[in-house]
Design a protein around this motif. Structure first.
Motif, mmCIF file in Angstrom:
data_model
loop_
_atom_site.group_PDB
_atom_site.id
_atom_site.type_symbol
_atom_site.label_atom_id
_atom_site.label_comp_id
_atom_site.label_asym_id
_atom_site.label_seq_id
_atom_site.Cartn_x
_atom_site.Cartn_y
_atom_site.Cartn_z
ATOM 1 N N CYS A 172 0.864 -1.185 0.000
ATOM 2 C CA CYS A 172 0.000 0.000 0.000
ATOM 3 C C CYS A 172 0.904 1.240 0.000
ATOM 4 C CB CYS A 172 -0.894 -0.010 1.233
ATOM 5 S SG CYS A 172 -1.686 1.575 1.553
ATOM 6 N N GLN A 187 0.337 4.087 0.952
ATOM 7 C CA GLN A 187 0.086 4.935 2.128
ATOM 8 C C GLN A 187 0.757 4.379 3.397
ATOM 9 O OE1 GLN A 187 -1.640 7.632 1.125
ATOM 10 N NE2 GLN A 187 -1.077 8.571 3.066
ATOM 11 N N CYS A 188 0.497 3.084 3.689
ATOM 12 C CA CYS A 188 0.970 2.532 4.975
ATOM 13 C C CYS A 188 2.050 1.460 4.803
ATOM 14 C CB CYS A 188 -0.206 1.972 5.770
ATOM 15 S SG CYS A 188 -0.911 0.483 5.057
ATOM 16 N N CYS A 201 -7.656 -0.035 1.372
ATOM 17 C CA CYS A 201 -6.541 -0.835 1.875
ATOM 18 C C CYS A 201 -7.020 -1.589 3.117
ATOM 19 C CB CYS A 201 -5.369 0.077 2.218
ATOM 20 S SG CYS A 201 -4.096 -0.750 3.197
ATOM 21 N N CYS A 211 -4.951 0.225 6.378
ATOM 22 C CA CYS A 211 -5.143 1.633 6.786
ATOM 23 C C CYS A 211 -6.431 2.246 6.228
ATOM 24 C CB CYS A 211 -3.938 2.473 6.359
ATOM 25 S SG CYS A 211 -3.822 2.693 4.572
HETATM 26 ZN ZN LIG Z 1 -2.621 1.005 3.551
#
Ligand SMILES: [Zn+2]
Length: 281
Positions: free
Chosen positions: A75, A77-78, A100, A103
């Protein structure tokens, strides 16, 4: 009889099953298209910055090694590493409800749409060309075209690395009698290029406005190598109609003037695939 000979004969007798299997395989190639759509413009910008620095005598800019294809999927983002089932095309996005799993950041709808689209084109190509060499060739072409169209839509760039591959692939296979004759492929590529180059220059000389980019000419040459000279006019007509419709939708949504840059690549690609997959053989 060898089992694979039996399986091949079975696919010959059931073209629907062959198209379905090709479609499923296509969704995997669609995942790959999503990676390319992210990676190619990013890479081009890095290279342009390095070139600009070299021309301006600025300190050389190191281009970072690109590991998009070898790095395990995570991911953005995380950094949560994706499990195998989160990599299944289309289905995983539906099961994850577009988020996701760690997150809950939204995952763009672009991913399942591109996966499904490439799958559909693979299925249509298999249905049309059957179990011949033309099928894998057209599938490969459609992967290049869908990737190019989406990049053009997002960045107004039609990368040479995609359009020229499509062109050389079309010309190259014609020598082996796959799909078109060499004469039709060469004439088609030439007619395709000049069909946009000539109006571009006429318009530029008369009005002083550049209505298209050179990427469009190269894309049209590539399409010509696959549809032959007879397919050029149908592509131009369908692409123009699609552009008018696309232009109206774009204007309504963004309220920008008609002078703003508008990519022609997606309309040309769609028209090219329509003529290739549904036009006369
Ligand atoms: Zn994520």
């Amino acid at each position: 009889m060898e089992p694979y000979v039996e399986a091949w004969r079975c696919l010959h007798q059931h073209p629907g099953v062959a198209a379905l299997l090709a479609g499923l395989l296509g969704t995997l190639f669609g995942s790959f298209a999503n990676v390319l759509i992210y990676r190619i413009p990013h890479r081009l910008r890095e290279e342009w910055k390095a070139d600009a620095a070299a021309i301006l005598d600025l300190p050389a800019k190191e281009i970072a090694r690109d590991d998009t294809l070898t790095r395990p999927s995570a991911c953005p983002q995380c950094q949560h590493r994706l499990a195998w089932w989160e990599l299944v095309p289309v289905l995983s996005w539906i099961l994850l409800r577009g988020q996701c799993s760690a997150c809950h950041t939204a995952i763009s709808r672009q991913y399942p749409v591109i996966e499904a689209l490439v799958g559909l084109v693979f299925a249509a190509a298999t249905w049309r060309f059957g179990l011949t060499w033309a099928t894998p060739a057209v599938c490969l072409l459609s992967l290049l075209l869908v990737t190019a169209a989406v990049i053009d839509l997002k960045t107004q760039i039609l990368p040479d690395t995609l359009t020229l591959k499509a062109l050389w692939l079309g010309l190259g296979i014609s020598v082996f009698g796959i799909h078109l004759s060499p004469q039709d492929a060469i004439l088609g590529a030439s007619a395709g290029y000049f069909s946009l180059w000539l109006p571009f220059w006429a318009y530029k000389l008369l009005r002083g406005i550049e209505g298209m980019g050179y990427g469009d000419f190269k894309l049209m040459a590539a399409l010509g190598a696959w549809v032959g000279p007879a397919g050029i006019l149908p592509i131009l007509i369908i692409a123009s109609l699609l552009s008018v419709v696309g232009g109206i939708v774009h204007l309504r949504r963004t309220k920008q003037s008609l002078r703003t840059a508008f990519s022609f690549g997606p309309a040309l690609t769609t028209a090219g695939l329509v003529v290739l997959l549904w036009g006369p053989l």
